[in-house]
Design a protein around this motif. Structure first.
Motif, PDB file in Angstrom:
ATOM      1  N   GLY A  55      82.063  26.035  20.696  1.00 60.53           N
ATOM      2  CA  GLY A  55      82.090  27.192  21.581  1.00 60.53           C
ATOM      3  C   GLY A  55      82.953  27.050  22.831  1.00 60.53           C
ATOM      4  O   GLY A  55      83.001  27.978  23.649  1.00 60.53           O
ATOM      5  N   THR A  56      83.657  25.947  22.981  1.00 61.78           N
ATOM      6  CA  THR A  56      84.547  25.784  24.130  1.00 61.78           C
ATOM      7  C   THR A  56      85.822  26.591  23.894  1.00 61.78           C
ATOM      8  O   THR A  56      86.421  26.497  22.816  1.00 61.78           O
ATOM      9  CB  THR A  56      84.900  24.310  24.342  1.00 61.78           C
ATOM     10  OG1 THR A  56      83.686  23.571  24.567  1.00 61.78           O
ATOM     11  CG2 THR A  56      85.814  24.141  25.545  1.00 61.78           C
ATOM     12  N   SER A  57      86.232  27.348  24.897  1.00 58.79           N
ATOM     13  CA  SER A  57      87.386  28.232  24.713  1.00 58.79           C
ATOM     14  C   SER A  57      88.517  27.887  25.677  1.00 58.79           C
ATOM     15  O   SER A  57      88.298  27.296  26.736  1.00 58.79           O
ATOM     16  CB  SER A  57      86.966  29.689  24.895  1.00 58.79           C
ATOM     17  OG  SER A  57      86.386  29.882  26.162  1.00 58.79           O
ATOM     18  N   GLU A  58      89.701  28.266  25.275  1.00 56.09           N
ATOM     19  CA  GLU A  58      90.878  28.122  26.127  1.00 56.09           C
ATOM     20  C   GLU A  58      91.787  29.310  25.877  1.00 56.09           C
ATOM     21  O   GLU A  58      91.727  29.920  24.803  1.00 56.09           O
ATOM     22  CB  GLU A  58      91.611  26.805  25.838  1.00 56.09           C
ATOM     23  CG  GLU A  58      92.025  26.614  24.407  1.00 56.09           C
ATOM     24  CD  GLU A  58      92.647  25.233  24.168  1.00 56.09           C
ATOM     25  OE1 GLU A  58      92.917  24.504  25.130  1.00 56.09           O
ATOM     26  OE2 GLU A  58      92.867  24.905  23.001  1.00 56.09           O
ATOM     27  N   TYR A  59      92.631  29.630  26.879  1.00 54.61           N
ATOM     28  CA  TYR A  59      93.430  30.853  26.829  1.00 54.61           C
ATOM     29  C   TYR A  59      94.856  30.622  27.298  1.00 54.61           C
ATOM     30  O   TYR A  59      95.125  29.764  28.141  1.00 54.61           O
ATOM     31  CB  TYR A  59      92.787  31.922  27.724  1.00 54.61           C
ATOM     32  CG  TYR A  59      91.404  32.317  27.311  1.00 54.61           C
ATOM     33  CD1 TYR A  59      90.283  31.677  27.841  1.00 54.61           C
ATOM     34  CD2 TYR A  59      91.192  33.340  26.374  1.00 54.61           C
ATOM     35  CE1 TYR A  59      89.004  32.025  27.445  1.00 54.61           C
ATOM     36  CE2 TYR A  59      89.922  33.699  25.985  1.00 54.61           C
ATOM     37  CZ  TYR A  59      88.829  33.038  26.525  1.00 54.61           C
ATOM     38  OH  TYR A  59      87.567  33.389  26.129  1.00 54.61           O
ATOM     39  N   LEU A  60      95.738  31.443  26.761  1.00 57.72           N
ATOM     40  CA  LEU A  60      97.091  31.556  27.277  1.00 57.72           C
ATOM     41  C   LEU A  60      96.996  32.058  28.713  1.00 57.72           C
ATOM     42  O   LEU A  60      96.176  32.937  29.012  1.00 57.72           O
ATOM     43  CB  LEU A  60      97.868  32.542  26.399  1.00 57.72           C
ATOM     44  CG  LEU A  60      99.337  32.763  26.667  1.00 57.72           C
ATOM     45  CD1 LEU A  60     100.134  31.524  26.317  1.00 57.72           C
ATOM     46  CD2 LEU A  60      99.823  33.970  25.852  1.00 57.72           C
ATOM     47  N   ASP A  61      97.797  31.509  29.608  1.00 55.01           N
ATOM     48  CA  ASP A  61      97.686  31.873  31.018  1.00 55.01           C
ATOM     49  C   ASP A  61      97.776  33.385  31.242  1.00 55.01           C
ATOM     50  O   ASP A  61      97.056  33.942  32.077  1.00 55.01           O
ATOM     51  CB  ASP A  61      98.782  31.173  31.829  1.00 55.01           C
ATOM     52  CG  ASP A  61      98.468  29.720  32.109  1.00 55.01           C
ATOM     53  OD1 ASP A  61      99.376  28.994  32.555  1.00 55.01           O
ATOM     54  OD2 ASP A  61      97.310  29.297  31.874  1.00 55.01           O
ATOM     55  N   SER A  62      98.634  34.052  30.510  1.00 55.45           N
ATOM     56  CA  SER A  62      98.872  35.478  30.752  1.00 55.45           C
ATOM     57  C   SER A  62      97.697  36.368  30.342  1.00 55.45           C
ATOM     58  O   SER A  62      97.676  37.551  30.685  1.00 55.45           O
ATOM     59  CB  SER A  62     100.137  35.936  30.036  1.00 55.45           C
ATOM     60  OG  SER A  62     100.012  35.770  28.638  1.00 55.45           O
TER      61      SER A  62
END
Length: 113
Positions: A55-62
């Motif tokens: 369940g750990t998430s990461e995102y594109l900066d934009s």
């Protein structure tokens, strides 16, 4: 292999919202990180958001602060909630499991006035 099927795309005005879903077949789904990618015309495919099996998430900066990735392992489904959409978010959106090389057909998202 994890075979994904994306849905939920469409046309929306700037500032609007869309919710994408990806149903993935295969027992490996619950053990695999899942990613949402997008490809705009004449641009390379890029990773938009990723969620681990835990369940750990990461995102594109934009897209940080505007998009939210989530998953339901019981339904073999990963979601992408997209808010405050911008014209530059226009692309075909795909999901893929880290443990698989199989891509779905994608779903078109168009943001324009």
């Amino acid at each position: 292999q994890v075979q994904p099927v994306e849905s939920g795309g469409g046309w929306v005005q700037p500032g609007g919202s869309l919710s994408l879903s990806c149903v993935a077949s295969g027992r490996a789904f619950r053990f695999s990180a899942m990613g949402w990618y997008r490809q705009a015309p004449e641009k390379q495919r890029e990773l938009v958001a990723r969620i681990t099996s835990g369940g750990t998430s990461e995102y594109l900066d934009s897209v940080k602060g505007r998009f939210t990735i989530s998953r339901d392992n019981a339904k073999n489904t990963v979601y992408l909630q997209m808010n405050s959409l911008k014209p530059e978010d226009t692309a075909v959106y795909y999901c893929k499991a880290d443990l698989s090389v199989v891509w779905g057909q994608g779903t078109q998202v168009t943001v324009s006035s």
